[in-house]
Structures are given as C-alpha cells and as structure tokens.
Scaffold this active site. Structure first.
Site, PDB file in Angstrom:
ATOM      1  N   SER A   1      41.479   1.617  12.409  1.00 14.92           N
ATOM      2  CA  SER A   1      40.582   0.525  12.017  1.00 14.92           C
ATOM      3  C   SER A   1      40.308  -0.333  13.239  1.00 14.92           C
ATOM      4  O   SER A   1      41.090  -0.333  14.200  1.00 14.92           O
ATOM      5  CB  SER A   1      41.282  -0.333  10.954  1.00 14.92           C
ATOM      6  OG  SER A   1      40.573  -1.543  10.741  1.00 14.92           O
TER       7      SER A   1
ATOM      8  N   TYR B   1      48.310  -4.989   7.030  1.00 19.11           N
ATOM      9  CA  TYR B   1      47.292  -4.004   7.416  1.00 19.11           C
ATOM     10  C   TYR B   1      47.127  -3.953   8.934  1.00 19.11           C
ATOM     11  O   TYR B   1      47.112  -2.878   9.543  1.00 19.11           O
ATOM     12  CB  TYR B   1      45.975  -4.384   6.739  1.00 19.11           C
ATOM     13  CG  TYR B   1      44.862  -3.377   6.868  1.00 19.11           C
ATOM     14  CD1 TYR B   1      44.736  -2.327   5.961  1.00 19.11           C
ATOM     15  CD2 TYR B   1      43.909  -3.474   7.873  1.00 19.11           C
ATOM     16  CE1 TYR B   1      43.695  -1.407   6.056  1.00 19.11           C
ATOM     17  CE2 TYR B   1      42.874  -2.566   7.979  1.00 19.11           C
ATOM     18  CZ  TYR B   1      42.766  -1.539   7.066  1.00 19.11           C
ATOM     19  OH  TYR B   1      41.732  -0.633   7.176  1.00 19.11           O
TER      20      TYR B   1
END
Ligand code: NAD
Length: 260
Positions: free
Chosen positions: A142, A155
């Site tokens: 990401s 995350y």
C-alpha cells in the site's frame, strides 16, 4: 515447460485479489482463489472465471488469520497443481481508530492477516520454489507501506513490515530464480475502501463526500482512484520475463501520492 503455471492469490473473492486472479487466469495460469464470503457467490465467481478462461480455477476457504491454515492452503495448492509458481499475498483488512482507543484484538487481527499471513505463505512456498528454480511472489502492500495516515496504526505498521518481508524474501530467493516484489497501490475503490468510509466519517466528523475528496483522495495528486485493472496488469507483468530483474521492489501505483 509447456505446462501451465500455477498461481495462488489470497483474498481473491473480491476487489484487487479477484482482479489479479482474473488477469493471471486470462494469461493462461491455473489459479487457486481464496477468501471469505458467501459460498454460493464464491462458487459463481469461480465457475465464471473457469468458463471464461479455460484454466483450472480452484477455491480454498482457508482463514488466513491462522498460520497453520496459510501453510495448509499453500500445500494443497501445490499438491493440486503439482507445484506453485506464483504466489500473490493480497488478503488484507483495515480498521480506523485513534491509537488510544484502538481495540487490541483489531491490532492483532490486522498484523495477523496483513503481515503474518504473508510470512506463513512465503515460508510454505519458498522451499519448493527454490528447488524448482522458479517462483514469483507478489505482495500487495500500500502507499501506507511508505507513508502514514492518522488512525491507521495497525495497517500502516503491517504494510511497512510487509515491504521489509518482501526485501528479505527477494534476497533469499535471488539466486534461485525466485523473485519477490510488492505493489503499493494508492486508493482503489473496493469494498475495503468503501467499508472504511463510515468509520472515517465518525472519526473525523465528516460527510461521505468530504471523506472521499478531503481524506481518501487528498494526497492522491491525480484526484482519481486507482483502477483494479491497473494493479492486475502490473502483477501480471511481474510474472513475465521482462520483469526478471525486478526484485525486492515496492512499485507504487498511487497517482503520485508518495512522490510528495
Ligand atoms: P477487499 O475487502 O475487496 O478484499 C479483501 C479480500 O481479503 C477478500 O477476498 C476477503 O474475503 C479476503 N479476506 C479478508 N479476511 C480474510 C481472512 N481472514 N482470510 C482469508 N481471506 C480474507 O479489499 P481490497 O481493497 O481488494 O484489498 C486487497 C489488498 O489490497 C489488501 O491487502 C489491501 O490492504 C490492499 N490495498 C488496498 C487498497 C485500496 O484502496 N482498496 C489500497 C492499497 C492497498
């Protein structure tokens, strides 16, 4: 040679994973799908992909929160196809909360799925890939593997860790024709992003439109969501000979987000 390559894509019952699985199947690879969801819907997805592509499409329901289940899924894919050539670690979840309120079980779950599951699948794949002198491992990281945003502690930590794991696997596989790379998307409009909009609305006291324009796409200079097909095309490219010297990279597909 001449045999079809075999690929396993985690979290491929929806979103980016399904897009990657579709691209690999269309390129002629046999694929194992994995992910959670309604059994009837998943069977419909599996059968449609098989009919459209003519390759073998398996489904493995392993819950990747469990390391043993990750290894078992790799082993049964390798058994079914005789080998595993391409492993795509894509399954991931998000949770948005200030650190001081971040539920500990959410932290544990996100680290387990977004980071540890990739370790377990790579661990279970590496020996066979090294022995056969072929492996292409792709970890879907990401932009949050490179930069942070508030309220996404687990995350961001997991994705940063995933890039570290990618580099390590790349070095260990380098001389065995095993490659490991990460793809780091910016915002892609999938169920994962859709589901975090209400939480972000609450955390920041914003409307849905404000969350999309001022939070999600605030840092994405193109002001456009990344398309699933763009991630899938890059994943497919990483399995071609033209990408043989790309190893240990994290390739950003984020409209310029992390250029800032
Ligand atoms: P999604 O929610 O559409 O799909 C997630 C997939 O993971 C689903 O198939 C789901 O069934 C599966 N999954 C969830 N929990 C699981 C479990 N315990 N065991 C096995 N499978 C499980 O999400 P997405 O947006 O397609 O995200 C895919 C990956 O891309 C994730 O790793 C995510 O972090 C990453 N990513 C997404 C975006 C984005 O904007 N959508 C951006 C950057 C990175």
């Amino acid at each position: 040679m001449g045999e079809r390559r075999a690929a396993l894509i985690t979290g491929s019952t929806s979103g980016i994973g399904l897009g990657v699985a579709t691209a690999l199947a269309k390129a002629g690879m046999d694929v194992t799908l994995n992910g959670l969801g309604d059994a009837g819907e998943i069977e419909r997805v599996r059968a449609t992909l098989a009919a459209e592509t003519g390759v073998v499409v398996r489904y493995d329901p392993a819950n990747l929160m469990d390391g043993g289940a990750c290894a078992g899924m790799v082993e049964s894919a390798a058994r079914a196809f005789g080998r595993l050539d391409v492993l795509v670690n894509n399954a991931g979840v998000q949770f948005v909360s200030p650190i001081e309120d971040f539920p500990i079980e959410k932290w544990d779950a996100i680290i387990a799925l977004n980071l540890s599951a990739a370790f377990h699948t790579i661990r279970a794949s590496m020996r066979g890939m090294k022995e056969r002198r072929y492996g292409r491992i792709i970890n879907i990281a990401s932009a949050h593997a490179h930069v942070a945003s508030p309220f996404k502690s687990a995350y961001v930590a997991a994705k940063h860790g995933l890039v570290g794991l990618t580099k390590t696997a790349a070095l260990e596989g380098a001389q065995f024709n095993v490659r490991c790379n990460a793809i780091s998307p910016g915002y892609v409009l999938t169920p994962l992003v859709e589901n975090q909009i209400p939480d972000t609305m609450r955390a920041r006291e914003m409307t849905r439109e404000q969350v999309i324009n001022d939070v999600l796409l605030a840092a994405q200079p193109t002001k456009q969501f990344v398309r699933i097909e763009e991630i899938a095309a890059l994943a497919l490219f990483l399995t071609t000979p033209a990408a043989d010297q790309i190893n240990g990279a994290s390739l950003s597909v984020d409209g310029g987000w992390t250029a800032q």
